[in-house]
Motif scaffolding. Structure first.
Motif, mmCIF file in Angstrom:
data_model
loop_
_atom_site.group_PDB
_atom_site.id
_atom_site.type_symbol
_atom_site.label_atom_id
_atom_site.label_comp_id
_atom_site.label_asym_id
_atom_site.label_seq_id
_atom_site.Cartn_x
_atom_site.Cartn_y
_atom_site.Cartn_z
ATOM 1 N N LEU A 1 1.497 9.551 -12.391
ATOM 2 C CA LEU A 1 0.501 10.512 -12.862
ATOM 3 C C LEU A 1 1.169 11.795 -13.331
ATOM 4 O O LEU A 1 0.838 12.332 -14.392
ATOM 5 C CB LEU A 1 -0.493 10.829 -11.738
ATOM 6 N N LEU A 2 2.142 12.273 -12.553
ATOM 7 C CA LEU A 2 2.772 13.548 -12.898
ATOM 8 C C LEU A 2 3.528 13.441 -14.218
ATOM 9 O O LEU A 2 3.496 14.356 -15.046
ATOM 10 C CB LEU A 2 3.720 13.978 -11.775
ATOM 11 N N SER A 3 4.207 12.293 -14.412
ATOM 12 C CA SER A 3 4.965 12.178 -15.658
ATOM 13 C C SER A 3 4.039 12.050 -16.858
ATOM 14 O O SER A 3 4.322 12.583 -17.935
ATOM 15 C CB SER A 3 5.919 10.978 -15.574
ATOM 16 N N LEU A 4 2.903 11.374 -16.663
ATOM 17 C CA LEU A 4 1.967 11.272 -17.778
ATOM 18 C C LEU A 4 1.284 12.610 -18.039
ATOM 19 O O LEU A 4 0.988 12.967 -19.186
ATOM 20 C CB LEU A 4 0.912 10.199 -17.484
ATOM 21 N N LEU A 5 1.070 13.360 -16.961
ATOM 22 C CA LEU A 5 0.398 14.657 -17.103
ATOM 23 C C LEU A 5 1.213 15.601 -17.978
ATOM 24 O O LEU A 5 0.654 16.407 -18.742
ATOM 25 C CB LEU A 5 0.206 15.270 -15.712
ATOM 26 N N ALA A 6 2.522 15.490 -17.887
ATOM 27 C CA ALA A 6 3.375 16.334 -18.717
ATOM 28 C C ALA A 6 3.094 16.092 -20.199
ATOM 29 O O ALA A 6 3.102 17.020 -21.009
ATOM 30 C CB ALA A 6 4.837 16.061 -18.394
ATOM 31 N N VAL A 7 2.850 14.834 -20.549
ATOM 32 C CA VAL A 7 2.522 14.527 -21.949
ATOM 33 C C VAL A 7 1.128 15.033 -22.294
ATOM 34 O O VAL A 7 0.905 15.610 -23.367
ATOM 35 C CB VAL A 7 2.629 13.011 -22.189
ATOM 36 N N VAL A 8 0.215 14.818 -21.335
ATOM 37 C CA VAL A 8 -1.165 15.210 -21.602
ATOM 38 C C VAL A 8 -1.269 16.721 -21.811
ATOM 39 O O VAL A 8 -2.079 17.203 -22.612
ATOM 40 C CB VAL A 8 -2.073 14.731 -20.449
ATOM 41 N N LEU A 9 -0.424 17.481 -21.120
ATOM 42 C CA LEU A 9 -0.419 18.937 -21.319
ATOM 43 C C LEU A 9 -0.151 19.278 -22.779
ATOM 44 O O LEU A 9 -0.680 20.242 -23.316
ATOM 45 C CB LEU A 9 0.648 19.580 -20.448
ATOM 46 N N TYR B 1 13.150 12.078 -4.879
ATOM 47 C CA TYR B 1 13.713 12.267 -6.217
ATOM 48 C C TYR B 1 12.657 12.276 -7.304
ATOM 49 O O TYR B 1 12.510 13.249 -8.029
ATOM 50 C CB TYR B 1 14.763 11.186 -6.506
ATOM 51 N N LEU B 2 11.884 11.190 -7.398
ATOM 52 C CA LEU B 2 10.984 11.071 -8.543
ATOM 53 C C LEU B 2 9.913 12.150 -8.526
ATOM 54 O O LEU B 2 9.663 12.806 -9.545
ATOM 55 C CB LEU B 2 10.334 9.686 -8.552
ATOM 56 N N ILE B 3 9.269 12.376 -7.378
ATOM 57 C CA ILE B 3 8.164 13.340 -7.350
ATOM 58 C C ILE B 3 8.658 14.767 -7.601
ATOM 59 O O ILE B 3 8.090 15.477 -8.444
ATOM 60 C CB ILE B 3 7.381 13.216 -6.026
ATOM 61 N N PRO B 4 9.711 15.246 -6.918
ATOM 62 C CA PRO B 4 10.188 16.602 -7.244
ATOM 63 C C PRO B 4 10.597 16.754 -8.709
ATOM 64 O O PRO B 4 10.243 17.745 -9.353
ATOM 65 C CB PRO B 4 11.403 16.776 -6.322
ATOM 66 N N PHE B 5 11.299 15.749 -9.228
ATOM 67 C CA PHE B 5 11.743 15.870 -10.616
ATOM 68 C C PHE B 5 10.556 15.901 -11.568
ATOM 69 O O PHE B 5 10.537 16.685 -12.520
ATOM 70 C CB PHE B 5 12.680 14.704 -10.976
ATOM 71 N N SER B 6 9.568 15.053 -11.300
ATOM 72 C CA SER B 6 8.429 15.057 -12.215
ATOM 73 C C SER B 6 7.627 16.350 -12.081
ATOM 74 O O SER B 6 7.069 16.840 -13.066
ATOM 75 C CB SER B 6 7.547 13.832 -11.974
ATOM 76 N N VAL C 1 0.842 -1.203 0.000
ATOM 77 C CA VAL C 1 0.000 0.000 0.000
ATOM 78 C C VAL C 1 0.872 1.246 0.000
ATOM 79 O O VAL C 1 0.706 2.157 -0.823
ATOM 80 C CB VAL C 1 -0.936 -0.008 1.226
ATOM 81 N N ALA C 2 1.836 1.270 0.929
ATOM 82 C CA ALA C 2 2.700 2.447 1.004
ATOM 83 C C ALA C 2 3.431 2.658 -0.315
ATOM 84 O O ALA C 2 3.531 3.786 -0.815
ATOM 85 C CB ALA C 2 3.696 2.262 2.140
ATOM 86 N N GLN C 3 3.888 1.575 -0.885
ATOM 87 C CA GLN C 3 4.661 1.676 -2.123
ATOM 88 C C GLN C 3 3.793 2.171 -3.275
ATOM 89 O O GLN C 3 4.175 3.073 -4.017
ATOM 90 C CB GLN C 3 5.236 0.301 -2.440
ATOM 91 N N ASN C 4 2.592 1.602 -3.414
ATOM 92 C CA ASN C 4 1.752 1.995 -4.536
ATOM 93 C C ASN C 4 1.280 3.431 -4.424
ATOM 94 O O ASN C 4 1.203 4.144 -5.421
ATOM 95 C CB ASN C 4 0.556 1.054 -4.648
ATOM 96 N N VAL C 5 0.962 3.858 -3.182
ATOM 97 C CA VAL C 5 0.558 5.251 -3.006
ATOM 98 C C VAL C 5 1.704 6.168 -3.407
ATOM 99 O O VAL C 5 1.519 7.167 -4.109
ATOM 100 C CB VAL C 5 0.127 5.505 -1.546
ATOM 101 N N ALA C 6 2.908 5.810 -2.986
ATOM 102 C CA ALA C 6 4.044 6.676 -3.263
ATOM 103 C C ALA C 6 4.357 6.737 -4.752
ATOM 104 O O ALA C 6 4.746 7.783 -5.258
ATOM 105 C CB ALA C 6 5.262 6.194 -2.485
ATOM 106 N N TYR C 7 4.191 5.627 -5.435
ATOM 107 C CA TYR C 7 4.632 5.613 -6.833
ATOM 108 C C TYR C 7 3.537 5.961 -7.823
ATOM 109 O O TYR C 7 3.813 6.163 -8.991
ATOM 110 C CB TYR C 7 5.264 4.249 -7.162
ATOM 111 N N GLU C 8 2.292 6.020 -7.344
ATOM 112 C CA GLU C 8 1.219 6.463 -8.227
ATOM 113 C C GLU C 8 1.438 7.925 -8.620
ATOM 114 O O GLU C 8 1.161 8.326 -9.742
ATOM 115 C CB GLU C 8 -0.112 6.351 -7.494
ATOM 116 N N ILE C 9 1.978 8.684 -7.672
ATOM 117 C CA ILE C 9 2.104 10.132 -7.911
ATOM 118 C C ILE C 9 3.096 10.432 -9.036
ATOM 119 O O ILE C 9 2.750 11.151 -9.975
ATOM 120 C CB ILE C 9 2.495 10.841 -6.594
#
Lengths: 195, 334, 377
Positions: free
Chosen positions: B163-171, B315-320, B152-160
């Motif tokens: 989503l953020l990386s895909l959102l960049a494409v969707v923009l 790392y991943l969330i700030p960078f994305s 649970v902890a892992q999936n919550v952390a990595y869902e973000i």
């Protein structure tokens, strides 16, 4: 002065019987014979001198148990073997001085039923709990030997009990063999072949 | 031919039935193919042969393993919650099957064309974590529970970061529809070139989301025996395995669609001449991605749990996020 | 087996109600063999550790007291299945010391060669299993590839692959031939060529380093209190090795180093093992070069164990191994104590891992390179 001579002096100063042993034959440098109540003082000295604990075990003898402690040194070549005879099956623990002794003492308690007083946690270690009173290394009455019979002495060393068929014959032989020094020296050199 | 197409167009129930049975078949086939490939490739990585006994190069091994799993009894531990314990594998498998519905294998080969396809797919993908939680909790085993909590902890952390990386494409595409996203990449351009940071973040986070080594903490073998499916045997274990490969396929196909140009030929070479070749390109890209994941899995050790969390949150969330901001800025200017 | 009470069989303090017990083993992937550890967990942190031994207990010491000393040969190979030849060697050397038997020089060289080959095989097993504990499955198969060559070579001269019984009092049971020498040289060359790959595959891997550095730090003082030996001690920076400190056999004739670590963490222990591979290779090379001709077995007639005690320490793959024998004049040992290296190395686990994450516990325990049947004996 090597560490072993130094150690013998220190131990003798506090009235602990210690002698330098023949490493080539016995595999340790210092042999210590302790009274039952000297164990803790002795191990404190060993800790001060930066020895490590090799093992703790016991030997079942007629008059009780002989607890055996062996120590070694990391920097210098010096093994110390200490023996303490206990007649009532109790001896003081050293596991608060050498933490490694904890398991060795528990194991000895498993195998011999030897009680280490003040040991914090004398549960069974290796045996099953149901077999806690089994004490597998205790010997049967007829196989028990006295301390003298298993101790290295001038006599026994010169006389590797060879081809002895019964005890009575052995005793007679011992008496006869005593005065003959020269022939015994030969036997001492090649005890393997002499048997 | 027209007659069949007519029926399919007219009666949506028929269409649903056909596409659903096809999807299940694809999921099963994917699990079998991937299972076989994984065993073969990892064997080759480890200087072994892998399965060799049944059939040429052991190709039938996975089918027989499936039969073996089917033949086994499902043992429910005495202290477990029997209802949830039996439900969990199904709950794990169903979202995977539903997510497959929107995967566009080619321009005309898909079960459903949703205008929010991307969101739907990610939503289905994250339902997986419920099943794992239920499986871990209902087994009434401490190792299972550990695995479930970690998951649970892992999936919550990595869902973000996903989503953020895909959102960049969707923009850039201004659409959640897979068809439009792919259409955007029809020429030379595909998004892994102009969004490399998002692509890498997506791959890493996707690896974690599908619980693959080096992020396989929910099932960390040497720590938690088998994590959340410690108590499962027989085909309920099989369903977990199938769902795992299904999730892997989904992640890879999202990466393919969003970043690698979907069913388009590579490098703008437009070989496109009908649905078959499109499917070929699509599957080729998906399988290359999955093979990379297999390669990684059999090379790296496992990270520790706090390191895993640090990787995501530090790392991943700030960078994305930064990547998203820069993308938004550029889109605004242009 | 009956239920074993642990130190924390119940948690009664209401402040500690959130703690729970986790039973690790006896069938757990990380406790290679059959070790059971009861953990008192606070979330993912192990606050209390209680190892429970004895699942592989065979009472070797009693067996030794029940038969002639020569009947104990096969047992020595079965105490530690990872590196059995040093156990052969220690036992034979002990009896030789007691009876004052001289061993022919060629036999001593063969002993050293087999012991060092076995040490390499054992280190491959230990390191490979450690890397599995950390989640990477591949390296062990490469290491087993190399280990396989060694086992094949040893099989030729000892007749077995795992539980050896090759050394005898007075020498060795079988001489080595030119084929073995040729094979061993090829093995040395092959293993040397692999070091670079292991460096890239395992040592240099950033995840591996993150999992092992600063995990399970053993200070020298702690190692002394617990009597830790072998790579566990050398990882802490003390170059203690019986082969150098109390040279036995023909070790003084070889030129080799004792690799040591600096911080005493899991990574250093791993590195010590990897560096020891190279040192063992060096010893084997020199031994093969210097190998003298002659008999491999001294003339030994029936040996009776003299009254008195005797001990002999050798450097086994996991550390110092001591045999302690008390004889009573017959040919049956009155008492035989086997002090195994893993025993003291495991006993420090409790202090080492108190309050660490369960993942660090697995990592620290793996780096001790335990063989559980050796501890249980």
């Amino acid at each position: 002065m090597s560490l072993s001579t130094e150690l013998v002096k220190i131990l003798n100063a506090v009235e602990i019987k210690a002698v330098e042993a023949d490493y080539k034959k016995q595999g340790y440098h210092v042999e210590v014979l302790l009274n039952k109540d000297q164990v803790r003082d002795f191990s404190k000295i060993m800790l001060e001198k930066e020895f490590y604990l090799d093992f703790v075990t016991a030997v079942h003898i007629e008059s009780g148990f002989q607890a055996v402690y062996q120590f070694g040194h990391f920097e210098e070549s010096c093994h110390v073997n200490a023996k303490a005879v206990t007649k009532d099956g109790t001896i003081h623990t050293i596991c608060d001085i050498f933490h490694g002794a904890n398991w060795h003492e528990r194991e000895t308690h498993d195998f011999y039923g030897l009680k280490f007083t003040d040991h914090p946690d004398l549960r069974v270690l290796i045996l099953d709990e149901e077999d806690a009173d089994l004490n597998p290394l205790l010997k049967k009455e007829n196989k028990l030997k006295s301390l003298e019979k298993i101790t290295r002495s001038e006599e026994s060393q010169d006389k590797p009990a060879k081809s002895v068929k019964n005890k009575a014959a052995a005793k007679i032989r011992e008496k006869k063999a005593k005065p003959e020094v020269k022939s015994e020296d030969k036997q001492d050199d090649k005890p393997a072949e002499s048997s | 031919m027209d007659f069949i197409v007519d029926i399919i167009a007219k009666y949506s129930l028929v269409r649903i039935l056909i596409s659903f049975s096809l999807l299940i078949a694809i999921i099963m086939l994917n699990a079998i193919v991937m299972g076989y490939l994984e065993r073969k490739i990892c064997a080759r990585i480890q200087r072994r042969w892998g399965p060799m006994e049944v059939g040429v190069q052991g190709w039938m091994q996975m089918f027989l393993d499936g039969v073996k799993l089917l033949a086994k009894q499902l043992i429910v531990p005495r202290e477990a919650n029997p209802f949830l314990f039996r439900m969990a594998p199904l709950l794990c498998f169903t979202p995977v099957a539903m997510a497959f519905a929107v995967i566009p294998f080619s321009e005309s080969f898909y079960a459903m064309d949703l205008n929010i396809g991307l969101i739907y797919l990610l939503a289905m993908g994250s339902l997986n974590v419920f099943a794992i939680l239920i499986a871990g909790w209902s087994s009434n085993n401490k190792y299972s529970l550990f695995g479930a909590l970690r998951s649970v902890a892992q999936n919550v952390a990595y869902e973000i970061p996903i989503l953020l990386s895909l959102l960049a494409v969707v923009l850039v595409t201004t659409s959640f529809n897979f068809k439009e996203i792919v259409a955007y990449q029809s020429g030379l351009l595909s998004f892994w070139m102009c969004q490399p940071v998002a692509f890498i973040i997506f791959l890493v986070a996707g690896c974690a989301e599908t619980n693959r080594v080096p992020f396989d903490l929910p099932e960390a073998e040497s720590e938690l025996t088998a994590g959340y499916f410690t108590e499962y045997g027989g085909f309920s274990f099989g369903l977990f395995a199938i769902a795992e490969y299904g999730n892997l396929f989904i992640m890879s196909s999202v990466a393919t669609t969003v970043f690698l140009g979907g069913w388009n030929g590579p490098f703008g070479l437009d070989f496109y001449s009908g649905p078959i070749l499109g499917v070929f390109w699509f599957l080729l890209k998906v399988f290359i991605l999955m093979l990379i994941m297999i390669w990684v899995r059999w090379t790296y050790p496992r990270v520790r749990f706090d390191q895993l969390m640090n990787l995501s949150w530090k790392y991943l969330i700030p960078f994305s996020l930064v990547n998203l901001l820069i993308t938004a800025f550029i889109v605004k200017i242009i | 087996m009956g239920t074993l009470t642990t130190r924390f069989s119940t948690i009664q303090d209401p402040d500690e109600k959130h703690k729970f017990l986790l039973n690790m083993g006896p069938q757990h992937p990380c406790t290679h063999g059959v070790l059971r550890i009861v953990l008192e967990m606070d979330g993912e942190y192990a606050m209390g550790i209680d190892p429970i031994l004895g699942y592989g207990h065979r009472m070797h010491e009693k067996m030794a007291e029940c038969r002639q000393w020569s009947g104990f040969y096969p047992n020595t190979g079965r105490i530690d299945y990872g590196g059995a030849i040093p156990y052969n060697h220690g036992y034979c050397a002990l009896i030789e010391r007691m009876a004052g038997i001289e061993v022919p020089e060629r036999a001593e060289y063969i002993r050293v060669i087999t012991v060092e080959l076995n040490r390499i095989a054992s280190h491959f097993l230990g390191v490979g299993a450690y890397v599995i504990d950390l989640g990477a499955f591949t390296p062990i198969l490469y290491m087993f590839d190399d280990r396989e060559d060694i086992l094949d070579a040893l099989e030729d001269i000892t007749g077995s692959r795992l539980t050896y019984c090759h050394h005898r009092v007075g020498g060795v049971s079988k001489d080595i031939d030119d084929l073995f020498i040729k094979r061993t040289r090829a093995i040395i060359k092959n293993i040397r060529s692999r070091f670079d790959m292991y460096d890239r595959l395992v040592t240099g891997n950033i995840i591996f380093q993150k999992r092992t550095k600063d995990v399970g730090i053993i200070p020298v003082e702690m190692a002394r209190r617990y009597g830790a030996t072998g790579p566990v001690l050398r990882g802490s920076g003390l170059g203690f090795d019986i082969r150098k400190n109390e040279p036995y056999s023909v070790y003084p004739e070889f030129d080799f180093d004792i690799p040591t670590g600096e911080n005493g963490d899991a990574f250093d222990r791993y590195m010590v093992r990897m560096l020891e591979l190279e040192q063992s290779l060096r010893i084997i090379e020199q031994a093969l070069d210097k190998l003298p001709d002659g008999p491999v077995m001294a003339k030994v007639k029936r040996v009776k164990l003299q009254p008195g005690d005797c001990s002999f320490s050798v450097e086994a793959a996991r550390g110092m191994l001591t045999y302690y024998l008390v004889g009573d004049g017959s040919n049956v040992p009155y008492k035989l104590k086997i002090r195994v290296p893993s025993y003291s190395n495991l006993s420090l686990l409790e202090e080492l891992c108190k309050g660490s994450l369960i993942a660090d516990l697995v990592s620290a325990m793996g780096s001790l390179d335990l063989i559980i049947p050796e501890i249980d004996r």
